[in-house]
Every structure is written in C-alpha cells, then in structure tokens.
Design an enzyme around this catalytic site. Structure first.
Site, PDB file in Angstrom:
ATOM      1  N   ASP A  88      39.138 -21.616  10.667  1.00 38.21           N
ATOM      2  CA  ASP A  88      38.337 -22.803  10.642  1.00 38.21           C
ATOM      3  C   ASP A  88      36.912 -22.489   9.598  1.00 38.21           C
ATOM      4  O   ASP A  88      36.457 -23.411   8.821  1.00 38.21           O
ATOM      5  CB  ASP A  88      37.663 -23.434  11.659  1.00 38.21           C
ATOM      6  CG  ASP A  88      38.686 -23.530  12.788  1.00 38.21           C
ATOM      7  OD1 ASP A  88      39.330 -22.592  13.076  1.00 38.21           O
ATOM      8  OD2 ASP A  88      38.602 -24.350  13.677  1.00 38.21           O
ATOM      9  N   ASP A 144      29.197 -23.930  11.861  1.00 37.27           N
ATOM     10  CA  ASP A 144      29.600 -25.414  11.540  1.00 37.27           C
ATOM     11  C   ASP A 144      28.894 -26.007  10.826  1.00 37.27           C
ATOM     12  O   ASP A 144      28.950 -27.148  10.375  1.00 37.27           O
ATOM     13  CB  ASP A 144      30.124 -26.065  12.529  1.00 37.27           C
ATOM     14  CG  ASP A 144      31.526 -25.454  12.984  1.00 37.27           C
ATOM     15  OD1 ASP A 144      32.428 -25.311  12.313  1.00 37.27           O
ATOM     16  OD2 ASP A 144      31.701 -25.351  14.174  1.00 37.27           O
TER      17      ASP A 144
END
Length: 401
Positions: free
Chosen positions: A178, A118
């Site tokens: 994601d 991330d």
C-alpha cells in the site's frame, strides 16, 4: 405475384423477429460516465449535510446499516474531501466547492502525523486535489509540512519508508505494498520545494519494493519486513489477504496504481515495465470474474462463493486508464477496454447504489479486512474516491464532455 407477396411478408416477419430477439444496445460509455458522476454527487451531497455540524467527522464506511465515521487520524480521512474536489472538477458549483473546503479543513491536523505512512493518502487526496484546482497557498503550506512529517519514516540505511510501527518480535521494519501510493506525495513535494531529497526517497522506496515485494508472476506480497542490520527481507507474508502466498486483490491494485504513477512521476522505464507486468497478471488471471470486479483475494479457496472487493476494481480501473496512455499499442487498448468494462460493472445496479441507500456512499460490495472480520461487503470511502477518479480519467481520455 402471390409468391412474391408471400416472400415479402415472410421477409418482413423475419426482420421483425430478428429485431425482437436481438441483444439490447449497449449504453454509450459517455452516458455511463455521466450517470456515475451524477449518482456519486447525489450520494455525496446528503452525506456532507449529515456530517456538516459534527465537528471533525469524516465518512469511513457503513456498520450495522449506519454511516461509520472517523476523524483526521484514520488512514482514509482524506478520501471524502478528495472525492468532493473531483466532483467539483466535474461540475464546478459553489456548493461542491464549499463542502470540499469544509471537509478538507478537517484533515489539516494530519500534517503533523509521524507514526504512520498514510499521510500521503490523507493529504494528497484532499489538500492535493484542492491545491491543484484552486491554487490556494494555504493548501500548499499544509502539504509541505505534511511531506516533512512523512519523510521522518524514511530510513536511509534501508532505503525504504516504514509502513507500520510494529512489534519487533514479528516484524523489524514492516513495509506494505500500500505504501507505494504515498510516494506520489513525496514526488510532489520534491517539485514543490525544489528539494530532491523527497524525490530520492520515493524512487529508492519504489526500487526496493520492486526488488523484494514481487513473485515471479508479478503478484505482490502484502507485507515485507526488513532486517535492520542486513537491510534484507526476513519475512514475507500477508495481513489482510487469505494467505502469505496468495494475491490479495487490493494489494495487487495498489501495486498496479503505484508503479503506473511512479512511471508518470519519475519516467523510469523499469516502472512502466513493472506496471505492465502487473496489469497482465491481473487482466489475465483465471479467477478474475466475468464482470471484472475481483474477489477479495485471487487465491481464496471459496471462489466463487466469497465476497468481492469493488474498491480493488475502482483502483485498478483508474490505474489501467492512465497506464493505457503510456502504451500507444494494442496492450494499451487492452488496458483501456478492461477498465471500461470495470466502469460499466461498477456503474451497474450490481455495484452502484440507489440514491439514498448505502449510507450515502456510491459503491457497494467492498471488502476492507476479511481475516479481521472488519469492513466486509460494505461501502468504503476510498472505493468512491477511486471510482470518481476513474470516471474523470476515462472521460478525459475519451474526450467526452
């Protein structure tokens, strides 16, 4: 003459009755956009002041009616600084710039993170928007170091970036949908450094995900784990959705946004076609509510008696606005119209908070991880980020302001 006067009176009465019973005029979309930006600003500024003297703190969500914070290491740490940069872009005041810089600096330590995927969310949303708007060379240095950290998660034998370091008894090499969102950071790094390795990593990951994450109807699995010996998927399942074969709403939104973005960055026709197919799946889904704000999972058996995920709608709207510009045809118009409906819903009292409420987040009724009973029907920092991004994109597309 009497008949004529009577006819005039009846006609006037009919016109008056028609005026009284006609539907209220729809608010101009430009007014909707400006109202949304004002509310987001009116919420964000008190939040900046609330956390200003709490070193390292960044807004995350709301728990038990109170603001919940994180530090730089939480995956969504970059969204609030990024939102502030967007609000500054919309209204370039010294106050917004000061706080955008302050909260961006709180994310800097993310540049050394190598244990999750991330870093793109963390740094591209914060430092990326800051660099785009100011050209600050320090921001570029942080981003390049962060891109090198993110690149350590790439396995050249598999051609993919690892999302989670996980228990190998369950997943050997976990990749979640994601992760498509973090590829934008690598594409930027390829241009900024002239090192095509970053670009090749992003394209390979997008290609492999396109081949293995999607069902025939273009819905996406949440998690695909790869066998590290054969480089082939050995598990396809969910973590945050209702079931392995269900369409978790935010996962579908990540997919739509990811392939729209990758078409912009790489200009591969296959990415545009993939984004178009995903958009068609979402816009035409029979379980999409009339207000276009999806339930947390399209296949949840409790529909309509279950929670929404306004964050998924914000991500979708932002992606559809961009996708509309890549399709100069009726389908592009459909995408833009659908996004406008989502923006109108998100900017209605049903989802847009009254200033001073909702722990100073703008958007209400988001769902983070329902199966884990985490962040259910609460505000989320990334909902606000993509909502403001969508407002700016729509304003630019419609050439308003």
């Amino acid at each position: 003459m009497k008949n004529f006067l009577l006819l005039c009176v009846l006609s006037a009465a009919g016109l008056l009755l028609s005026a009284c019973t006609s539907e209220p005029k729809e608010e101009p979309i430009g007014s909707v956009i400006e109202r949304g930006l004002k509310t987001a600003t009116d919420q964000a500024l008190p939040m900046t002041k609330e956390l200003e003297n709490q070193e390292g703190k960044l807004p995350k969500s709301m728990k038990d009616g109170k603001l919940e914070t994180s530090d730089y290491s939480w995956w969504c740490s970059g969204f609030f600084p990024g939102e502030l940069w967007y609000l500054y872009e919309a209204n370039p005041t010294p106050e917004l710039k000061k706080y955008a810089e302050l909260y961006t600096a709180r994310v800097e330590k993310a540049k050394t993170i190598t244990n999750n995927h991330d870093v793109g969310f963390m740094l591209n949303c914060s430092y990326g928007n800051g660099y785009r708007l100011t050209g600050n060379p320090k921001y570029k240095e942080v981003m390049i170091e962060g891109a090198h950290s993110l690149a350590t998660r790439y396995n050249p034998q598999l051609g993919l970036m690892r999302s989670w370091d996980s228990d190998k008894q369950k997943w050997q090499y976990a990749v979640i949908i994601d992760n498509m969102m973090n590829l934008e950071f690598l594409m930027w790094a390829g241009r900024a450094t002239g090192d095509s390795t970053f670009t090749q990593m992003a394209i390979s990951h997008a290609d492999k995900t396109m081949a293995n994450h999607f069902r025939p109807d273009y819905s996406s699995y949440h998690v695909v784990s790869y066998d590290t010996l054969t480089a082939q998927p050995h598990i396809k399942q969910t973590h945050q959705g209702y079931a392995d074969e269900s369409a978790w709403a935010r996962g579908q939104a990540w997919a739509l946004y990811g392939y729209t973005m990758m078409y912009r960055e790489a200009k591969k026709q296959a990415y545009l076609e993939q984004a178009n197919h995903i958009a068609q799946f979402l816009m035409n889904h029979p379980n999409m509510p009339a207000d276009k704000i999806p339930y947390w999972d399209f296949d949840c058996p409790d529909i309509p008696h279950t929670v929404r995920d306004a964050s998924a709608a914000a991500i979708m709207a932002s992606a559809l606005i961009e996708l509309s510009q890549f399709n100069p045809n009726d389908f592009g118009k459909q995408c833009l119209n659908f996004a406008e409906q989502q923006i109108r819903s998100l900017t209605s009292p049903a989802y847009l908070a009254t200033p001073g409420t909702n722990a100073n987040f703008a958007i209400m009724h988001c769902t983070g991880h329902l199966p884990g009973n985490s962040e259910v029907d609460v505000p989320l920092s990334y909902a606000d980020y993509y909502y403001v991004e969508a407002l700016l994109r729509l304003r630019n597309v419609l050439n308003i302001g």
